[in-house]
Design a protein around this motif. Sequence first.
Motif, short mmCIF file in Angstrom:
data_model
loop_
_atom_site.label_atom_id
_atom_site.label_comp_id
_atom_site.label_asym_id
_atom_site.label_seq_id
_atom_site.Cartn_x
_atom_site.Cartn_y
_atom_site.Cartn_z
N LEU A 20 39.05 -45.15 -41.20
CA LEU A 20 39.88 -45.50 -40.10
C LEU A 20 38.97 -46.27 -38.98
N THR A 21 37.55 -45.67 -38.94
CA THR A 21 36.81 -46.28 -38.00
C THR A 21 36.62 -47.92 -38.37
N GLU A 22 36.23 -47.82 -39.52
CA GLU A 22 35.97 -49.49 -39.99
C GLU A 22 37.13 -50.31 -39.57
N LYS A 23 38.38 -49.77 -39.23
CA LYS A 23 39.48 -50.63 -38.87
C LYS A 23 39.69 -50.73 -37.45
N GLY A 24 38.43 -50.28 -36.79
CA GLY A 24 38.71 -50.40 -35.34
C GLY A 24 39.03 -49.31 -34.54
N ASN A 25 39.38 -47.96 -35.07
CA ASN A 25 39.70 -46.85 -34.51
C ASN A 25 38.56 -46.05 -34.07
N ARG A 26 39.02 -44.99 -33.18
CA ARG A 26 37.66 -44.11 -32.80
C ARG A 26 38.35 -42.74 -33.31
N CYS A 27 37.35 -41.98 -34.22
CA CYS A 27 37.96 -40.90 -34.73
C CYS A 27 36.84 -39.76 -34.35
N ILE A 28 37.34 -38.79 -34.28
CA ILE A 28 36.71 -37.35 -33.83
C ILE A 28 37.10 -36.31 -34.80
N ILE A 29 36.11 -35.77 -35.50
CA ILE A 29 36.21 -34.72 -36.61
C ILE A 29 36.42 -33.43 -35.98
N GLN A 30 37.23 -32.46 -36.07
CA GLN A 30 37.06 -31.31 -35.66
C GLN A 30 36.92 -30.44 -36.94
N TYR A 31 35.95 -29.09 -36.49
CA TYR A 31 35.38 -28.41 -37.77
C TYR A 31 36.25 -27.09 -37.90
N THR A 32 36.89 -26.66 -36.94
CA THR A 32 37.89 -25.52 -37.21
C THR A 32 39.25 -25.72 -36.60
N ILE A 33 40.27 -25.10 -37.21
CA ILE A 33 41.60 -25.40 -36.53
C ILE A 33 41.69 -24.55 -35.06
N GLU A 34 40.86 -23.61 -34.84
CA GLU A 34 40.79 -23.19 -33.67
C GLU A 34 40.12 -23.91 -32.76
N GLU A 35 39.10 -24.64 -33.04
CA GLU A 35 38.40 -25.51 -32.15
C GLU A 35 39.56 -26.58 -32.12
N LEU A 36 40.20 -27.20 -32.93
CA LEU A 36 41.01 -28.14 -32.75
C LEU A 36 42.01 -27.86 -31.50
N VAL A 37 42.64 -26.69 -31.70
CA VAL A 37 43.83 -26.25 -30.80
C VAL A 37 43.21 -26.07 -29.72
N SER A 38 41.97 -25.42 -29.35
CA SER A 38 41.64 -25.31 -28.01
C SER A 38 41.02 -26.54 -27.47
N ASP A 39 40.58 -27.49 -28.21
CA ASP A 39 39.94 -28.83 -27.42
C ASP A 39 41.32 -29.47 -27.25
N VAL A 40 42.26 -29.77 -27.90
CA VAL A 40 43.28 -30.32 -27.45
C VAL A 40 44.36 -29.69 -26.21
N SER A 41 44.31 -28.42 -26.16
CA SER A 41 44.84 -27.64 -24.80
C SER A 41 44.05 -27.89 -23.83
N ASN A 42 42.63 -28.20 -23.98
CA ASN A 42 42.17 -28.48 -22.62
C ASN A 42 41.97 -29.87 -22.02
N LEU A 43 42.15 -30.61 -22.99
CA LEU A 43 42.09 -32.22 -22.75
C LEU A 43 42.67 -32.64 -21.53
N LYS A 44 42.27 -33.55 -20.65
CA LYS A 44 42.98 -34.07 -19.46
C LYS A 44 43.78 -35.42 -20.29
N LYS A 45 43.04 -36.20 -21.38
CA LYS A 45 43.68 -37.02 -21.82
C LYS A 45 43.83 -37.01 -23.33
N LEU A 46 44.94 -36.67 -24.16
CA LEU A 46 45.26 -36.62 -25.31
C LEU A 46 44.93 -37.69 -26.39
#
Length: 248
Positions: A20-46
Amino acid sequence: MKIFIYSPQREISQIISDHLTEKGNRCIIQYTIEELVSDVSNLKKLPDLLILDYLSYNHDIFNIYENFEKQNLNLPVIFFNDPCLTRSTRTSHWLSQLEMLMCKTIYRDFSIYKPVFQTLEELIESEEMQPYIPLLQKAKPIPEKYIKEQFTLQYLKEQSDDCIHSFCERNKLSANLFYLLDIFQKNRNLFLSYSDIKQIYEEDGKVITEKSLSVLISKLRKFIREDNQSCFLIYQEKNKFKFVRYKA
């Protein structure tokens, strides 16, 4: 487009991210589902999109859509290996899922996701990638003949057991005899006449006469009779033959 990606198989997350990055997207890999939910919950911009593995969590216990809705997080989520498609393609399925699940909380033209979805679909359904993605391997259809018989695990094992190879090795069967035996086994639900067998040979680019077939079948049946470890026979009824597998 900013995209978060998570799969328990990190290699799959990385491949999706790179593609997807090759198509011009900015991708961020999350390494645990807990980390994912926590990060998303604390982001100012989703992020614009969250791509998940369907096996990220137990869907009977946790519903990520409800979790985000309770937190007023309007984040589109798709599962790249969703096993329950509601449309003919994954792209149309993902779009319909977003429209159905997000329309209560967010009003957006979801068609903007179509190029990303098409790129993702092309990747995960490719011959190179598909074998490594959980839930994308289609189960073999149950042959109709099994439904008519006693349906047990032992029965399936006996029917699918490829016993002719060990038979061939024990008896040092010639290539032409093994080829004939293989025809009988592959068509084990049918009575085959000489002309039926001859046609199978011809479809495979081989030439044989019915007289030669008669000689080969006779030799093959002799090998089977004399092998005390064989668990099959070539049954004859008039001028037709059938491969019969029996319990050893």
